[in-house]
Design a protein around this motif. Structure first.
Motif, short mmCIF file in Angstrom:
data_model
loop_
_atom_site.label_atom_id
_atom_site.label_comp_id
_atom_site.label_asym_id
_atom_site.label_seq_id
_atom_site.Cartn_x
_atom_site.Cartn_y
_atom_site.Cartn_z
N ALA A 116 0.84 -1.20 0.00
CA ALA A 116 0.00 0.00 0.00
C ALA A 116 0.88 1.25 0.00
O ALA A 116 0.38 2.37 0.09
N ASP A 117 2.22 1.07 -0.07
CA ASP A 117 3.15 2.20 -0.02
C ASP A 117 2.98 3.10 -1.24
O ASP A 117 2.80 2.62 -2.36
N VAL A 118 3.07 4.41 -1.00
CA VAL A 118 3.06 5.37 -2.11
C VAL A 118 4.49 5.48 -2.65
O VAL A 118 5.44 5.66 -1.88
N LEU A 119 4.65 5.33 -3.96
CA LEU A 119 5.96 5.41 -4.59
C LEU A 119 5.85 6.17 -5.90
O LEU A 119 5.15 5.74 -6.81
N PHE A 120 6.55 7.32 -5.97
CA PHE A 120 6.53 8.13 -7.18
C PHE A 120 7.79 7.87 -7.99
O PHE A 120 8.90 7.86 -7.45
N VAL A 121 7.61 7.64 -9.30
CA VAL A 121 8.73 7.41 -10.20
C VAL A 121 8.49 8.19 -11.49
O VAL A 121 7.35 8.47 -11.87
N CYS A 122 9.58 8.56 -12.17
CA CYS A 122 9.49 9.17 -13.50
C CYS A 122 9.76 8.10 -14.54
O CYS A 122 10.83 7.49 -14.54
N THR A 123 8.80 7.85 -15.39
CA THR A 123 8.93 6.72 -16.31
C THR A 123 8.07 6.93 -17.55
O THR A 123 7.25 7.85 -17.61
N GLY A 124 8.27 6.08 -18.52
CA GLY A 124 7.43 6.09 -19.72
C GLY A 124 6.15 5.32 -19.42
O GLY A 124 6.16 4.08 -19.46
N MET A 125 5.07 6.01 -19.14
CA MET A 125 3.85 5.36 -18.64
C MET A 125 3.25 4.42 -19.69
O MET A 125 2.80 3.32 -19.35
N ASP A 126 3.22 4.83 -20.95
CA ASP A 126 2.62 3.99 -22.00
C ASP A 126 3.37 2.67 -22.14
O ASP A 126 2.76 1.59 -22.23
N LYS A 127 4.69 2.76 -22.15
CA LYS A 127 5.50 1.54 -22.28
C LYS A 127 5.34 0.65 -21.05
O LYS A 127 5.21 -0.57 -21.16
N LEU A 128 5.34 1.28 -19.86
CA LEU A 128 5.20 0.51 -18.62
C LEU A 128 3.86 -0.21 -18.57
O LEU A 128 3.76 -1.35 -18.10
N GLU A 129 2.81 0.45 -19.06
CA GLU A 129 1.49 -0.18 -19.08
C GLU A 129 1.49 -1.41 -19.98
O GLU A 129 0.92 -2.45 -19.63
N LYS A 130 2.12 -1.31 -21.16
CA LYS A 130 2.21 -2.47 -22.06
C LYS A 130 2.96 -3.61 -21.40
O LYS A 130 2.58 -4.78 -21.51
N ILE A 131 4.06 -3.27 -20.71
CA ILE A 131 4.86 -4.29 -20.04
C ILE A 131 4.04 -5.02 -18.98
O ILE A 131 3.99 -6.26 -18.95
N ALA A 132 3.41 -4.25 -18.11
CA ALA A 132 2.64 -4.85 -17.01
C ALA A 132 1.48 -5.68 -17.53
O ALA A 132 1.25 -6.82 -17.09
N ARG A 133 0.73 -5.14 -18.49
CA ARG A 133 -0.43 -5.86 -19.01
C ARG A 133 -0.02 -7.15 -19.72
O ARG A 133 -0.70 -8.19 -19.59
N ASN A 134 1.07 -7.12 -20.46
CA ASN A 134 1.50 -8.33 -21.17
C ASN A 134 1.93 -9.43 -20.21
O ASN A 134 1.61 -10.61 -20.41
N ILE A 135 2.66 -9.06 -19.16
CA ILE A 135 3.09 -10.07 -18.19
C ILE A 135 1.89 -10.63 -17.43
O ILE A 135 1.77 -11.85 -17.24
N ILE A 136 1.00 -9.76 -16.99
CA ILE A 136 -0.19 -10.22 -16.25
C ILE A 136 -1.06 -11.10 -17.14
O ILE A 136 -1.56 -12.15 -16.69
N SER A 137 -1.24 -10.71 -18.40
CA SER A 137 -2.04 -11.52 -19.32
C SER A 137 -1.41 -12.88 -19.54
O SER A 137 -2.09 -13.91 -19.59
N ASN A 138 -0.08 -12.91 -19.64
CA ASN A 138 0.63 -14.18 -19.81
C ASN A 138 0.43 -15.05 -18.57
O ASN A 138 0.20 -16.27 -18.68
N SER A 139 0.51 -14.45 -17.38
CA SER A 139 0.32 -15.20 -16.14
C SER A 139 -1.09 -15.76 -16.06
O SER A 139 -1.31 -16.89 -15.60
N LEU A 140 -2.06 -14.98 -16.51
CA LEU A 140 -3.45 -15.44 -16.49
C LEU A 140 -3.64 -16.67 -17.38
O LEU A 140 -4.33 -17.62 -17.00
N LYS A 141 -2.99 -16.67 -18.55
CA LYS A 141 -3.12 -17.80 -19.48
C LYS A 141 -2.60 -19.09 -18.87
O LYS A 141 -3.12 -20.17 -19.12
N PHE A 142 -1.53 -18.97 -18.06
CA PHE A 142 -0.87 -20.18 -17.56
C PHE A 142 -1.13 -20.42 -16.07
O PHE A 142 -0.36 -21.10 -15.40
#
Length: 271
Positions: A116-142
């Motif tokens: 629940a910790d608040v953590l602020f980072v400077c990052t490429g949000m669009d790319k990070l969203e693709k990364i997270a969604r792809n890994i989570i989707s892959n985990s869901l499949k398997f």
């Protein structure tokens, strides 16, 4: 100038590789379509059955085209710096969890965020969203839902070889305390800071990845020996490319019958 030349050379190599892979992936469903059409015309197989097979292959082609569109858009972003913004990682991941929760609930699995910790980072949000969604989707499949029970209402964990093994009470308690998983399993997400990098860990309670397949999982169109036929094998390749473009790294640990953990580490201040 040298960086531009390297970027252009990399882009050309990726394009050639993509065309080669696409040609290979298209060949199989097109061959099957032709075979079934000829079999129906010759009266070799039942018309209804043949049309059903043809429909399945057309659906496969549609998924392939969608996958090609996804990888094309991802590759376009490999060569653009993109906008770096400050985000609250907690809220960012919570938003993804909430959006993907229905897909998990639909098959009786959980998706949870451990911190629940608040953590602020400077990052490429669009790319990070693709990364997270792809890994989570892959985990869901398997991470399949186990429909069998142990006779007292508890779930029996899935085994990669198709067998079943009843969990001990200690195993269930220990796993739940470490990962946040319930007995029915699912995906758990953690995050934090390590030096000059921030990390996101996505852990699943799935079937695990065999050791001999670990070096191959980031290869384009690689689906694994026990993968379902609907998977295109593009998601993790996109993840690896995007993580590297963002100046980070992705690591994987997996245990058969116990699950897989993907850890993505990225610079706190972006690149």
């Amino acid at each position: 100038f040298n960086k531009m030349a390297e970027s252009l050379q990399r882009e050309e190599e990726l394009r050639k590789h993509l065309f080669s892979n696409v040609a290979h992936e298209l060949r199989t469903p097109l061959t099957i379509l032709k075979t079934h059409a000829e079999a129906i015309a010759d009266g070799v197989i039942d018309r209804e059955k043949g049309l059903g097979n043809i429909k399945n292959e057309i659906d496969r082609l549609i998924r392939l085209v969608k996958g090609i569109e996804d990888i094309t858009m991802a590759e376009a972003s490999f060569f653009t710096k993109g906008e770096t913004v400050e985000i609250n990682l907690r809220e960012f991941l919570l938003g993804i969890c909430n959006e993907m929760l229905p897909a998990f609930k639909q098959i009786g699995l959980d998706i949870t965020k451990l911190r629940a910790d608040v953590l602020f980072v400077c990052t490429g949000m669009d790319k990070l969203e693709k990364i997270a969604r792809n890994i989570i989707s892959n985990s869901l499949k398997f991470t399949p839902l186990e429909k069998a029970t142990d006779g007292i209402g508890g779930k029996i964990p899935y085994k990669a070889d198709g067998g079943l093994k009843p969990p001990s009470a200690h195993t269930v308690r220990e796993r739940s305390s470490l990962t946040g998983f319930t007995e029915k399993g699912g995906v758990s997400i953690d995050y934090g800071i390590e030096g000059e990098m921030y990390f996101i860990e996505i852990m699943d309670s799935g079937r695990g990845i065999p050791e001999n397949e670990m070096p191959l999982i980031f290869n384009r169109f690689y689906r694994g020996a026990k993968s379902d036929t609907e998977s295109l094998g593009l998601g993790l390749e996109i993840v690896k490319e995007l993580v590297e473009v963002m100046g980070g790294r992705v690591e994987v640990k997996s245990i058969i019958d116990d699950g897989t953990t993907f850890r993505v580490s990225l610079p706190i201040k972006g690149v």
